[in-house]
Design a protein around this motif. Sequence first.
Motif, PDB file in Angstrom:
ATOM      1  N   UNK A  91      30.862  38.260  37.428  1.00 43.30           N
ATOM      2  CA  UNK A  91      29.814  38.726  36.554  1.00 43.30           C
ATOM      3  C   UNK A  91      30.397  39.811  36.039  1.00 43.30           C
ATOM      4  N   UNK A  92      31.359  39.917  35.159  1.00 40.93           N
ATOM      5  CA  UNK A  92      31.877  41.180  34.458  1.00 40.93           C
ATOM      6  C   UNK A  92      31.797  40.968  32.973  1.00 40.93           C
ATOM      7  N   UNK A  93      31.579  42.198  32.105  1.00 37.66           N
ATOM      8  CA  UNK A  93      31.243  41.939  30.805  1.00 37.66           C
ATOM      9  C   UNK A  93      32.781  41.929  30.277  1.00 37.66           C
ATOM     10  N   UNK A  94      32.809  41.109  29.178  1.00 39.75           N
ATOM     11  CA  UNK A  94      34.021  40.577  28.407  1.00 39.75           C
ATOM     12  C   UNK A  94      34.785  41.727  28.015  1.00 39.75           C
ATOM     13  N   UNK A  95      34.280  42.865  27.440  1.00 41.32           N
ATOM     14  CA  UNK A  95      35.228  43.955  26.946  1.00 41.32           C
ATOM     15  C   UNK A  95      35.932  44.704  28.169  1.00 41.32           C
ATOM     16  N   UNK A  96      35.199  44.594  29.423  1.00 39.22           N
ATOM     17  CA  UNK A  96      35.823  45.314  30.560  1.00 39.22           C
ATOM     18  C   UNK A  96      37.557  44.887  30.789  1.00 39.22           C
ATOM     19  N   UNK A  97      38.302  45.927  30.796  1.00 38.18           N
ATOM     20  CA  UNK A  97      39.558  45.493  30.969  1.00 38.18           C
ATOM     21  C   UNK A  97      40.336  46.118  31.981  1.00 38.18           C
ATOM     22  N   UNK A  98      40.970  45.188  32.782  1.00 38.93           N
ATOM     23  CA  UNK A  98      41.582  45.478  33.993  1.00 38.93           C
ATOM     24  C   UNK A  98      42.868  44.634  34.444  1.00 38.93           C
ATOM     25  N   UNK A  99      43.602  44.946  35.423  1.00 43.07           N
ATOM     26  CA  UNK A  99      45.037  44.081  35.373  1.00 43.07           C
ATOM     27  C   UNK A  99      44.734  42.618  35.655  1.00 43.07           C
ATOM     28  N   UNK A 100      43.722  42.293  36.371  1.00 48.56           N
ATOM     29  CA  UNK A 100      43.460  40.781  36.502  1.00 48.56           C
ATOM     30  C   UNK A 100      42.500  40.188  35.612  1.00 48.56           C
ATOM     31  N   UNK A 101      42.110  40.698  34.570  1.00 51.47           N
ATOM     32  CA  UNK A 101      41.055  40.213  33.688  1.00 51.47           C
ATOM     33  C   UNK A 101      41.241  38.820  33.304  1.00 51.47           C
ATOM     34  N   UNK A 102      42.616  38.106  33.033  1.00 50.16           N
ATOM     35  CA  UNK A 102      42.578  37.044  32.545  1.00 50.16           C
ATOM     36  C   UNK A 102      42.398  36.013  33.632  1.00 50.16           C
ATOM     37  N   UNK A 103      42.674  36.302  34.800  1.00 52.60           N
ATOM     38  CA  UNK A 103      42.542  35.777  36.054  1.00 52.60           C
ATOM     39  C   UNK A 103      41.088  35.346  36.141  1.00 52.60           C
ATOM     40  N   UNK A 104      40.265  36.460  36.229  1.00 49.78           N
ATOM     41  CA  UNK A 104      39.140  36.402  36.365  1.00 49.78           C
ATOM     42  C   UNK A 104      38.193  35.665  35.565  1.00 49.78           C
ATOM     43  N   UNK A 105      38.688  35.741  34.326  1.00 48.02           N
ATOM     44  CA  UNK A 105      38.073  35.093  32.952  1.00 48.02           C
ATOM     45  C   UNK A 105      38.111  33.595  33.304  1.00 48.02           C
ATOM     46  N   UNK A 106      39.230  33.193  33.991  1.00 50.00           N
ATOM     47  CA  UNK A 106      39.723  31.775  34.075  1.00 50.00           C
ATOM     48  C   UNK A 106      38.886  30.936  35.035  1.00 50.00           C
ATOM     49  N   UNK A 107      38.527  31.983  36.135  1.00 45.50           N
ATOM     50  CA  UNK A 107      37.889  31.245  37.284  1.00 45.50           C
ATOM     51  C   UNK A 107      36.279  31.325  36.747  1.00 45.50           C
ATOM     52  N   UNK A 108      35.733  32.198  36.053  1.00 43.90           N
ATOM     53  CA  UNK A 108      34.649  32.254  35.701  1.00 43.90           C
ATOM     54  C   UNK A 108      34.219  31.233  34.943  1.00 43.90           C
TER      55      UNK A 108
END
Length: 206
Positions: free
Chosen positions: A45-62
């Motif tokens: 449950x992270x805000x979309x603009x929040x940027x970090x190394x594993x962002x794309x992986x977390x977005x895919x799992x969400x």
Amino acid sequence: MIKAFKTAIVQQAEGTEVEVLTPAMVRRGGQSQGRDVLVCPLTIDLPEPFSFTHQKVFQACRKIEERRQWVQKHTTHRVCNHNYLGDHWLPIIYTAKGPLYGEVIGEGVMPNSYHQPIDLRDEQRQSLYYLGYQLLDSIGATPGVYLLQFSFSPEKRLIFDRLWPFPAAPAIASLRCQQPDLFTCHWHCLTGQSIPDVIIPHYLAS
């Protein structure tokens, strides 16, 4: 979860400063700054603009429905629906050298009570392992601990639910029986440390 992960970090990296932020704090701009900061979310449950190394992986799992549709399209497995959730979790310790698979975790009679290991037949294990490998490959997984949530039909067929990109609540069961526990494994993966193997001593002794 937070206490277990903080303990794992302190034990493996003495002197490391750990700062805990909630999603609400992140949305308000409360993100640590500095070149030596390693962001390790324990929520999707992270805000979309929040940027970090594993962002794309977390977005895919969400995107749970997209993952289920992918499983339906590319495998022979069934998927859960909104009214029926998985009650088993396969830990996948995804290192830089490839995946290690932990013993399956199950939910007890009481909600949010978890135990490990769950005994499965060899063909069930192999089916789970292959599905986990396919899913991680499909999202371009980065090193870390993942939990593949699933259940079994009355006919003992695998039913996929979702993929967690961090050691979610069921991983707490590993604190009592697995060496190293899943939170320690997650830290090792994130920091590029090797994990030779994972064992459950009492399970092996039996």
